[in-house]
Design an enzyme around this catalytic site. Structure first.
Site, PDB file in Angstrom:
ATOM      1  N   ASP A  33       1.279  -0.872   0.011  1.00 51.65           N
ATOM      2  CA  ASP A  33      -0.301  -0.199  -0.230  1.00 51.65           C
ATOM      3  C   ASP A  33       0.586   1.154   0.039  1.00 51.65           C
ATOM      4  OD1 ASP A  33      -2.555   1.762   0.091  1.00 51.65           O
ATOM      5  OD2 ASP A  33      -3.155   0.418   1.605  1.00 51.65           O
ATOM      6  N   ASP A  61     -10.583   2.504  -3.554  1.00 49.54           N
ATOM      7  CA  ASP A  61     -11.346   1.626  -2.163  1.00 49.54           C
ATOM      8  C   ASP A  61     -12.882   1.810  -2.357  1.00 49.54           C
ATOM      9  OD1 ASP A  61      -8.716   1.106  -0.619  1.00 49.54           O
ATOM     10  OD2 ASP A  61      -8.455   3.214   0.559  1.00 49.54           O
TER      11      ASP A  61
HETATM   12  C1  GLA Z   1      -5.875   1.374   2.189  1.00 48.60           C
HETATM   13  C2  GLA Z   1      -6.089   0.444   1.234  1.00 48.60           C
HETATM   14  C3  GLA Z   1      -7.555  -0.360   1.801  1.00 48.60           C
HETATM   15  C4  GLA Z   1      -6.120  -0.942   3.209  1.00 48.60           C
HETATM   16  C5  GLA Z   1      -6.283   0.395   4.096  1.00 48.60           C
HETATM   17  C6  GLA Z   1      -5.277   0.105   5.350  1.00 48.60           C
HETATM   18  O1  GLA Z   1      -6.761   2.818   2.562  1.00 48.60           O
HETATM   19  O2  GLA Z   1      -6.337   1.484  -0.060  1.00 48.60           O
HETATM   20  O3  GLA Z   1      -8.075  -1.225   1.246  1.00 48.60           O
HETATM   21  O4  GLA Z   1      -5.536  -1.496   3.147  1.00 48.60           O
HETATM   22  O5  GLA Z   1      -5.267   1.488   3.260  1.00 48.60           O
HETATM   23  O6  GLA Z   1      -5.294   0.530   6.388  1.00 48.60           O
END
Ligand code: GLA
Length: 750
Positions: free
Chosen positions: A482, A552
């Site tokens: 990420d 997301d």
């Molecule tokens: C980001 C990612 C999510 C999740 C969160 C965790 O927002 O896009 O899918 O993994 O971080 O903190």
């Protein structure tokens, strides 16, 4: 195929199966772009006369390059590369400040070489050909006044109708040169009035498509976030303004780069169009010392007379065959269950195993533990950087959890965000100078975290070693990597003041170096890129991550648009797509369970919800869906993708490479009352073959619409669907098909 055509001056013809790209050396030494479009095959240089610029005088107000007759007017000549300063006032390809402070450059032809290989770049990832074989043309230009050399590289990818370009600037002079811009691709077309289609957005709204027709002036698409960004994806199209999915000339462009990018389309005063793409010059300043060189990222372009669909399928093949690499290149991707929307930061080993156990019963293959497993991470305010397992949550460590998952018959995957640090972390306490910040000045936070200074080799080394330790501490088969903030206060504490303009690009180079080392050490791990969803969704990342978490936003209605947006430039084999709970976490929208599955199935299917809260019926439906997806996974993940209608209805077909199997989707955003009958039109089938067409509804919710028809009929006449998709509440069946309904169809050649 690349050919050199000998005439008074040399010319070059680059051919793919369906396109040709031609340019020649002018008597002045500049490179004149002659043509990029449908395939034409000039036999010799004499046949190029019809393509060259003809001019009998120089119009008032322009600059005449030299005494040649007819005059050369750089401002209105289609060029392969413009250095600016000698009369071309359009977007330059390159901008340099010489040691004497002057800014004019003039790069002229010296040599050209055609080879059959694709050597890797020195600092950047690039497209590759299996066994290293690809056709390559390197044209070397020199600025005779200052001695600098510029290599223009062209690569032809015949199997996917793509041509890619890159550039390298070499300082053969005795002085230091400031590079303010070194782009990757310039394409000058002799006309104007083109449509431009771009893909812009924001967090949870990635890849919104917009089209405009550019009459005059300039349209800029760019990212300044430090990453390729959700604000504007580097992929875009130029096209006949009337182009459709199936017809009309269209050119697609993309950049193999994960940082600030810049794309501009400019119409000059005389009705010619220039396209440029490359690293964003804004904030970029690179000091090139004598003997050093600077590489520009590779950019790819595809031409198709078959509209957007034609370009998309060329780009898809390019990504599948020449960008994604390693063990996972052609390997079917597992159906995963991710813990994030099920439990966020609030979990322990037992709760994870309970969730995973439910998943296993439904057919899940890989369990992914998302954020929250390390340091003292209870929310997003702390512990990023402290990649040591939290033993209160996971008493057996990563190994204990992975062993127990293995015993359940599940693979184990892990979330990390290595490029970031919370100020509230042990890492920051130990190395405050490893974070990107301007000493003595306040720093703006994003998601309560900072970027590590990946321009610093010590930070790169640390990340490689720390991640190696984490990834070898258990049987880890998948990693979600990420990246959850954008750049601000850009400053590398490891660079001297005069080199701060290099920080953003050096960061990206550092990221690539880390990924290069880690993917080499863990070739079996399936890496999925993520940046708060799609904030770093690009071809550079895909050289290391075979797939990327698209958004997301898991709401099916939003996802149809988001995934369709990506599909213009990227294949479904790289798109992470999950079924989540309703009401949706981001949009609070209620969508039917089968719609959520249908949309996520056109991508890399995963689940991201608390399965323990579902009723038995819902779980049984999910199990049937997962079984169906597995049986058709190769089609969904690696098929050829065809878009049909796009509006209130979205119509997609995915066809296996041998055209024997296809899956279709018809999605309806809002029900239109009393429209009674709807049709589904397939795409990409063999017209003369016969197909068995059936509903792909594993739960028997819908009336059967099974039929037998030729590919031609399924594509041109469509299938009239049973009532229920539209209609009115007087019809019982309609109650199953309110807003946001969809249907999945399966087609098999007989
Ligand atoms: C980001 C990612 C999510 C999740 C969160 C965790 O927002 O896009 O899918 O993994 O971080 O903190």
């Amino acid at each position: 195929m690349i050919r050199r055509l000998e005439g008074e001056t040399p010319a070059f013809a680059l051919h793919t199966a369906g396109s040709s790209y031609l340019f020649r050396v002018l008597p002045s030494g500049h490179l004149e772009q002659l043509y990029y479009g449908r395939r034409i095959d000039p036999e010799g240089a004499e046949e190029l006369a019809s393509l060259t610029e003809k001019r009998s005088f120089e119009p008032g107000g322009v600059i005449r390059y030299d005494d040649a007759d007819p005059p050369l007017v750089l401002e209105d000549t289609c060029l392969e590369m413009s250095s600016g300063g000698r009369g071309d006032i359009r977007e330059p390809f390159l901008e340099l400040v010489h040691p004497d402070g002057s800014r004019s450059s003039d790069f002229l032809f010296e040599t050209a070489e055609i080879t059959a290989e694709k050597p890797p770049f020195r600092t950047l990832p690039g497209a590759y050909a299996e066994e290293g074989r690809a056709e390559h043309l390197c044209v070397t230009l020199r600025d005779r006044a200052c001695g600098l050399r510029l290599e223009l590289h062209y690569y032809v990818w015949p199997d996917c109708d793509c041509i890619s370009r890159s550039a390298r600037l070499l300082n053969d002079s005795a002085g230091t040169v400031e590079v303010e811009r070194l782009l990757s691709l310039q394409l000058d077309l002799p006309d104007s009035g083109y449509g431009v289609t771009c893909f812009h957005g924001a967090w949870v709204r990635e890849m919104d498509r917009d089209t405009l027709t550019l009459p005059a002036g300039k349209f800029v698409m760019e990212s300044r976030t430090g990453s390729s960004s959700s604000r504007m994806n580097p992929f875009f199209l130029l096209h006949d303004p009337l182009a459709t999915e199936e017809r009309g000339d269209a050119w697609g462009f993309n950049l193999i780069y994960s940082g600030n990018h810049y794309e501009a389309v400019e119409v000059n005063a005389f009705g010619k169009t220039r396209v440029v793409t490359g690293i964003n010059p804004q904030g970029f300043r690179w000091l090139l010392e004598p003997g050093e060189s600077l590489e520009a990222p590779e950019a790819v372009m595809a031409f198709s007379p078959e509209g957007f669909g034609g370009v998309s399928r060329s780009m898809h093949r390019f990504v599948r065959e020449h960008i994604v690499r390693g063990e996972w290149k052609h390997r079917p991707r597992p159906v995963l269950l991710n813990s994030w929307e099920a439990s966020f930061f609030d979990f322990n080993e037992e709760s994870l195993l309970a969730l995973a156990g439910e998943g296993k019963r439904l057919g899940i293959e890989l369990f992914v533990m998302d954020d929250g497993w390390f340091g003292e991470r209870r929310d997003d305010s702390r512990s990023l950087g402290d990649w040591d397992v939290n033993l209160q949550k996971l008493p057996g460590g990563l190994k204990g959890l992975s062993d127990r998952l293995r015993a359940l018959g599940l693979d184990f995957g892990l979330w990390v965000e290595p490029e970031m640090v919370n100020v509230r972390s042990r890492l920051y306490e130990a190395h405050p100078d490893w974070a990107m910040a301007i000493p003595g000045k306040p720093h703006s936070e994003g998601r309560k975290q900072r970027l590590l200074d990946l321009a610093n080799p010590a930070v790169q080394e640390y990340l490689i070693e720390k991640m190696t330790e984490v990834f070898s501490s258990a049987d880890i088969r998948y990693v979600k990597w990420d990246f959850n903030r954008i750049f601000s206060d850009v400053f590398s504490p490891s660079l001297p003041p005069e080199r701060q303009g290099e920080t953003a690009h050096r960061y990206v180079l550092g990221f690539y170096r880390v990924m290069e080392a880690i993917t080499a050490r863990f070739p079996h791990i399936l890496f999925e890129g993520c940046a708060s969803g799609g904030n770093r969704f690009d071809l550079g990342g895909l050289c290391y991550f075979p797939q990327i978490w698209a958004s997301d936003n898991t709401d099916a209605v939003s996802r149809v648009r988001i995934q369709e947006g990506y599909s213009f430039g990227y294949p479904l084999s790289v798109l992470g797509a999950h079924v989540s709970a309703v009401p949706n976490h981001q949009t609070l929208r209620q969508t039917p369970e089968d719609t959520r599955f249908h949309v996520a199935a056109f991508g890399l299917l995963g689940y991201e919800l608390d399965l323990r809260r579902l009723g038995e019926e819902e779980k049984a439906a999910m199990a049937r869906e997962i079984a169906l997806y597995k049986a058709w996974r190769e089609v969904f993940q690696f098929g050829e993708f065809y878009r049909g209608r796009s509006g209130n209805l979205h119509e997609w077909t995915c066809v296996s490479p041998d055209r024997s199997r296809a899956a279709g989707l018809l999605f309806q955003e809002l029900m239109r009352p009393n429209t009674q009958s709807e049709r589904y039109f397939a795409g990409g089938l063999e017209p003369e073959s016969r197909y068995r067409f059936r509903s792909g509804d594993p739960c028997g919710l819908h009336e059967r619409e099974d039929t037998l028809a030729s590919g031609a009929s399924l594509m041109s006449a469509g299938v009239k669907l049973a009532p229920g998709f539209s209609g009115t509440g007087r019809d019982e069946t309609v109650r199953l098909f309110l807003d946001f309904s969809s249907r999945l169809y399966l087609m098999e050649k007989i």
